[in-house]
Design a protein around this motif. Structure first.
Motif, mmCIF file in Angstrom:
data_model
loop_
_atom_site.group_PDB
_atom_site.id
_atom_site.type_symbol
_atom_site.label_atom_id
_atom_site.label_comp_id
_atom_site.label_asym_id
_atom_site.label_seq_id
_atom_site.Cartn_x
_atom_site.Cartn_y
_atom_site.Cartn_z
ATOM 1 N N VAL A 240 -28.278 -24.953 26.093
ATOM 2 C CA VAL A 240 -29.447 -24.089 25.982
ATOM 3 C C VAL A 240 -29.076 -22.707 25.465
ATOM 4 N N GLY A 241 -27.916 -22.208 25.863
ATOM 5 C CA GLY A 241 -27.503 -20.886 25.403
ATOM 6 C C GLY A 241 -27.389 -20.782 23.897
ATOM 7 N N SER A 242 -27.162 -21.905 23.220
ATOM 8 C CA SER A 242 -27.042 -21.884 21.764
ATOM 9 C C SER A 242 -28.369 -21.594 21.083
ATOM 10 N N ILE A 243 -29.467 -21.688 21.821
ATOM 11 C CA ILE A 243 -30.766 -21.335 21.241
ATOM 12 C C ILE A 243 -30.732 -19.907 20.718
ATOM 13 N N ALA A 244 -30.099 -19.019 21.476
ATOM 14 C CA ALA A 244 -30.035 -17.613 21.056
ATOM 15 C C ALA A 244 -29.368 -17.490 19.691
ATOM 16 N N TYR A 245 -28.250 -18.188 19.507
ATOM 17 C CA TYR A 245 -27.567 -18.119 18.226
ATOM 18 C C TYR A 245 -28.391 -18.782 17.137
ATOM 19 N N GLY A 246 -29.079 -19.885 17.483
ATOM 20 C CA GLY A 246 -29.913 -20.570 16.499
ATOM 21 C C GLY A 246 -31.045 -19.696 15.992
ATOM 22 N N VAL A 247 -31.690 -18.968 16.909
ATOM 23 C CA VAL A 247 -32.768 -18.061 16.511
ATOM 24 C C VAL A 247 -32.231 -16.980 15.585
ATOM 25 N N LYS A 248 -31.110 -16.374 15.985
ATOM 26 C CA LYS A 248 -30.526 -15.305 15.166
ATOM 27 C C LYS A 248 -30.091 -15.833 13.802
ATOM 28 N N ASP A 249 -29.381 -16.962 13.788
ATOM 29 C CA ASP A 249 -28.811 -17.465 12.548
ATOM 30 C C ASP A 249 -29.904 -17.885 11.581
ATOM 31 N N ASN A 250 -30.940 -18.537 12.097
ATOM 32 C CA ASN A 250 -32.028 -18.980 11.245
ATOM 33 C C ASN A 250 -32.784 -17.794 10.667
ATOM 34 N N GLY A 251 -33.020 -16.772 11.501
ATOM 35 C CA GLY A 251 -33.719 -15.592 11.015
ATOM 36 C C GLY A 251 -32.937 -14.857 9.944
ATOM 37 N N PHE A 252 -31.629 -14.668 10.176
ATOM 38 C CA PHE A 252 -30.787 -13.992 9.188
ATOM 39 C C PHE A 252 -30.719 -14.793 7.896
ATOM 40 N N ALA A 253 -30.569 -16.102 8.026
ATOM 41 C CA ALA A 253 -30.323 -16.930 6.853
ATOM 42 C C ALA A 253 -31.586 -17.213 6.049
ATOM 43 N N VAL A 254 -32.717 -17.416 6.730
ATOM 44 C CA VAL A 254 -33.919 -17.878 6.035
ATOM 45 C C VAL A 254 -34.876 -16.743 5.687
ATOM 46 N N LEU A 255 -35.120 -15.823 6.621
ATOM 47 C CA LEU A 255 -36.224 -14.890 6.453
ATOM 48 C C LEU A 255 -35.829 -13.439 6.196
ATOM 49 N N LEU A 256 -34.647 -13.020 6.626
ATOM 50 C CA LEU A 256 -34.332 -11.593 6.574
ATOM 51 C C LEU A 256 -34.264 -11.074 5.140
ATOM 52 N N LEU A 257 -33.622 -11.814 4.255
ATOM 53 C CA LEU A 257 -33.537 -11.395 2.858
ATOM 54 C C LEU A 257 -34.929 -11.344 2.236
ATOM 55 N N LEU A 258 -35.747 -12.343 2.500
ATOM 56 C CA LEU A 258 -37.107 -12.380 1.971
ATOM 57 C C LEU A 258 -37.927 -11.208 2.513
ATOM 58 N N PHE A 259 -37.795 -10.926 3.811
ATOM 59 C CA PHE A 259 -38.575 -9.865 4.457
ATOM 60 C C PHE A 259 -38.269 -8.501 3.849
ATOM 61 N N TYR A 260 -36.984 -8.178 3.750
ATOM 62 C CA TYR A 260 -36.622 -6.845 3.277
ATOM 63 C C TYR A 260 -36.725 -6.698 1.756
ATOM 64 N N SER A 261 -36.685 -7.811 1.003
ATOM 65 C CA SER A 261 -36.793 -7.693 -0.455
ATOM 66 C C SER A 261 -38.231 -7.899 -0.935
ATOM 67 N N GLN A 262 -38.803 -9.076 -0.647
ATOM 68 C CA GLN A 262 -40.134 -9.370 -1.178
ATOM 69 C C GLN A 262 -41.257 -8.678 -0.409
ATOM 70 N N VAL A 263 -41.111 -8.535 0.923
ATOM 71 C CA VAL A 263 -42.182 -7.932 1.721
ATOM 72 C C VAL A 263 -42.093 -6.405 1.703
ATOM 73 N N LEU A 264 -40.883 -5.875 1.933
ATOM 74 C CA LEU A 264 -40.716 -4.423 1.998
ATOM 75 C C LEU A 264 -40.347 -3.799 0.656
ATOM 76 N N GLY A 265 -40.006 -4.651 -0.325
ATOM 77 C CA GLY A 265 -39.797 -4.164 -1.679
ATOM 78 C C GLY A 265 -38.412 -3.660 -2.005
#
Length: 484
Positions: free
Chosen positions: A23-48
């Protein structure tokens, strides 16, 4: 015999321990998925912000994190408390980890140049907090059992919970948070949705980490009878170098580096690929998330069946080859003109079937590879007389994070090199840009994957080696009969 040379018995573990640790790996899964999938899109396409610079900032944050991981590993090995070596770190990291995650998705309305600094600060703090939790959490695994196959079983549960946490947040993102609204007609560009995503992820990470720490606390959190020996800095650095200069560990490290470069690059590019290359509707993103998790469940079942029947090295090579073949098939067929067009009904079921198989086999290979890491601990102990789980897993974990950061940077580089426009809308990107983007992506994935397969094929520890080593340690009085 000293407390530092104690290793657990080769025994089967209760299911509740495997579940709790997983269960503790959920924390890493949330972080890793967010960094890998959405963070680049959020700061580039959404925030410009510029995609290449966002990738560079995330890479710099990771390099700063290089100062944290080895220290956490070494200090957790040397921690001497009534809660043992690992649990003080695990408990202490929970709230900082959740807080940094929330702040990462709630940037202030400031100038672009200041926003790069804000991203750097909280990306670094997030990575540092995760290090303080995940390195001790990974180091718990070899202390639970020394059984060759049972360690793979524990690792399976860690993988499935990590993926479940990451993909659950991904499905919430695309199904609940990042949906079209009057203000944001394109769901993936919904600024408000990213804020809700941050709050939900922070709460989930804190809860999962606390459950894992409490579950394993009674079994291994104890005051060891002999305090650790602290050496002068120079001797400490030399000793760390000698310990990590282990052939099996260097093979595993090279494989991990290559695999996680691919992971970071693939998942960072995936949102672009799904949105612009395959032109997925909103339902397609949910189907994508489900298909990934179906593959993870398949990997969990497959490794459960194979773990006592194969060598870990052989299984990892086979899984990684199959994953590469199925992962490249959609692009190669599209290049040849033999794959369904984006508006055809056959596209989604065919594409996601191939993705499911590819991802499942990649995860199966990852389960076996990480399980090999636990077997290195006794190989090092036989040579040095000490157990240094924290040191090994800090190097493993840092390599994992560093490689993911390099992968994210490569994804940003590929996006920029292909001439991808900022704040683009699906359907408006020129076909030549999309084809160039996909071509660069396929070449990079294939080259890195083949290098990783070549590396792991040279892993030297077999089942027979491990069992002989455990028998030798037992004969010298360095094994335990169970939890104290």
């Amino acid at each position: 015999m000293t407390a530092r040379s104690f290793i657990p018995a080769a025994e089967r573990l209760p299911l509740r321990i495997k579940l709790g640790n997983g269960v503790g790996s959920i924390a890493y899964g949330v972080k890793d998925n967010g960094f890998a999938v959405l963070l680049l899109l959020f700061y580039s396409q959404v925030l410009g912000l510029e995609a290449r610079l966002v990738g560079l900032v995330l890479l710099v944050a990771l390099l700063l994190d290089a100062l944290i991981d080895p220290l956490v590993g070494y200090w957790s090995d040397k921690t001497h408390s009534k809660w043992g070596k690992r649990h003080p770190w695990m408990y202490g990291a929970i709230l900082p980890m959740a807080a940094a995650w929330v702040m990462l998705w709630h940037p202030p309305a400031i100038r672009s140049d200041w926003l790069y600094g804000y991203l750097l600060l909280f990306a670094f703090l997030m990575r540092a907090a995760v290090s303080c939790y995940e390195i001790p959490s990974l180091s718990v695994v070899p202390g639970l059992t020394s059984d060759y196959d049972e360690r793979t079983s524990v690792t399976r549960w860690r993988f499935i919970f990590a993926w479940a946490g990451g993909l659950a947040m991904l499905m919430l993102a695309f199904g609940v948070f990042l949906v079209p609204s009057p203000r944001y007609p394109v769901g993936q560009l919904n600024l408000d949705g990213y804020g809700y995503y941050g709050w939900t992820g922070g709460a989930l990470m804190a809860l999962a980490a606390l459950i894992a720490a409490l579950t394993t606390h009674k079994r291994i959190a104890r005051l060891e009878s002999v305090p650790p020996v602290h050496l002068p800095l120079g001797q400490t650095i030399r000793k760390i170098g000698r310990t990590l200069a282990n052939h099996a560990f260097l093979v595993l490290l090279a494989t991990t580096l290559l695999n996680y470069v691919n992971v970071g690059m693939t998942f960072s590019a995936t949102t672009y690929i799904m949105t612009y290359y395959w032109e997925m509707p909103q339902a397609g993103f949910l189907a994508y998330s489900v298909s990934l998790f179906v593959g993870v469940i398949g990997a969990f079942l497959l490794i459960g069946f194979l773990q006592s029947r194969i060598e870990k090295r052989v299984g990892a090579v086979a899984c990684m080859l199959v994953s590469l073949a199925f992962g490249l098939t959609p692009y190669l067929l599209r290049f040849a003109g033999w794959f369904p067009e984006n508006n055809q009904p056959l596209l989604i079921p065919l594409l996601f079937t191939l993705i499911t198989i590819s991802n499942g086999m990649a995860v199966a290979g990852g389960m076996l590879t990480q399980s090999m890491g636990a077997d290195i601990i006794e190989a090092s102990q036989e040579r040095t007389g000490e157990r240094t789980e924290g040191l090994f897993f800090s190097a493993y974990f840092f390599t994992q994070k560093c490689a993911t950061g390099v992968g994210i940077f490569l994804a940003g580089t590929i996006i920029s090199a292909s001439g991808f426009p900022a704040k683009a809308r699906p359907g408006d990107v020129p076909l030549a840009v999309l084809d160039q983007f996909a071509f660069y992506f396929v070449i990079a994935v294939a080259a890195i994957s083949l290098l990783a397969i070549a590396a792991i094929s040279r892993f030297p520890i077999t089942r027979a080696d491990h069992e002989r080593r455990i028998a030798n340690l037992a004969a010298s009085g360095q094994t335990g009969s169970g939890p104290p």
